[in-house]
Design an enzyme around this catalytic site. Structure first.
Site, PDB file in Angstrom:
ATOM      1  CE  LYS A 192      48.748  42.675  42.173  1.00  0.00           C
ATOM      2  NZ  LYS A 192      49.281  43.889  41.501  1.00  0.00           N
ATOM      3  CG  PHE A 214      51.635  48.082  32.705  1.00  0.00           C
ATOM      4  CD1 PHE A 214      50.659  47.213  33.175  1.00  0.00           C
ATOM      5  CD2 PHE A 214      51.267  49.386  32.392  1.00  0.00           C
ATOM      6  CE1 PHE A 214      49.341  47.627  33.328  1.00  0.00           C
ATOM      7  CE2 PHE A 214      49.950  49.812  32.544  1.00  0.00           C
ATOM      8  CZ  PHE A 214      48.989  48.922  33.015  1.00  0.00           C
ATOM      9  NE  ARG A 230      41.552  51.891  45.178  1.00  0.00           N
ATOM     10  CZ  ARG A 230      42.352  51.341  44.260  1.00  0.00           C
ATOM     11  NH1 ARG A 230      42.285  50.051  44.011  1.00  0.00           N
ATOM     12  NH2 ARG A 230      43.223  52.079  43.598  1.00  0.00           N
ATOM     13  CB  THR A 283      49.186  51.500  42.523  1.00  0.00           C
ATOM     14  OG1 THR A 283      47.771  51.539  42.711  1.00  0.00           O
ATOM     15  CG2 THR A 283      49.529  50.419  41.510  1.00  0.00           C
ATOM     16  NE  ARG A 342      49.176  47.661  46.132  1.00  0.00           N
ATOM     17  CZ  ARG A 342      48.059  48.149  45.620  1.00  0.00           C
ATOM     18  NH1 ARG A 342      47.736  49.424  45.793  1.00  0.00           N
ATOM     19  NH2 ARG A 342      47.254  47.373  44.916  1.00  0.00           N
ATOM     20  CG  HIS A 356      43.885  43.678  42.429  1.00  0.00           C
ATOM     21  ND1 HIS A 356      43.941  44.682  41.486  1.00  0.00           N
ATOM     22  CD2 HIS A 356      42.576  43.295  42.509  1.00  0.00           C
ATOM     23  CE1 HIS A 356      42.715  44.888  41.007  1.00  0.00           C
ATOM     24  NE2 HIS A 356      41.878  44.059  41.606  1.00  0.00           N
TER      25      HIS A 356
END
Length: 143
Positions: free
Chosen positions: A11, A59, A87, A93, A104, A117
């Protein structure tokens, strides 16, 4: 285990940190083959289309604004049990819940600006790959 393909986005906040190569190295170290990749800057229409399932949620507008704030890197990864393994590598997340050593935990700034993502199912992966990659843009790697 079956060889699967999954879809990944680096991202805008992670691209801005100049960690694309580090993330790719971690994909490869985890046993993934990168079989398709490109950098692009999403338009509002593209972002709204990609995240259409979230339209109407509180959101959504912020997500579209963030995803159009700078370039992204979209990739297709291939490997055994690719969707779940990818994942796991990404982490939760919400980066506040991400385990140390996950992407992350290392590169996210907030819940929305979580750096990466990953597809949540084989079916989602196929749909997401088709959204960004035309026929022939994903290259099987047999060597």
């Amino acid at each position: 285990m079956a060889i699967e393909r999954t879809f990944s986005i680096i991202k805008p906040n992670a691209v801005a940190k100049n960690v694309i190569g580090s993330i790719f190295s971690r994909f490869e170290a985890a046993g993934f083959k990168i079989v398709g990749t490109k950098m692009l800057h999403l338009t509002v229409e593209q972002a709204r289309g990609f995240y259409a399932e979230h339209e109407g949620r509180p959101f959504f507008d912020g997500l579209v604004e963030f995803m159009t704030s700078g370039p992204i890197v979209v990739s297709v990864l291939e490997g055994e049990n690719a969707v779940q393994r990818h994942r796991d590598l990404l982490g939760a997340t919400n980066p506040a819940n991400a385990l140390a050593g996950t992407l992350r935990a290392d590169y996210a700034d907030s819940f929305t600006e979580n750096g990466t993502h990953g597809s949540d199912s084989v079916e989602s992966a196929a749909r997401e790959i088709a959204f960004f990659f035309a026929e022939g843009e994903v290259c099987p790697r047999t060597r």
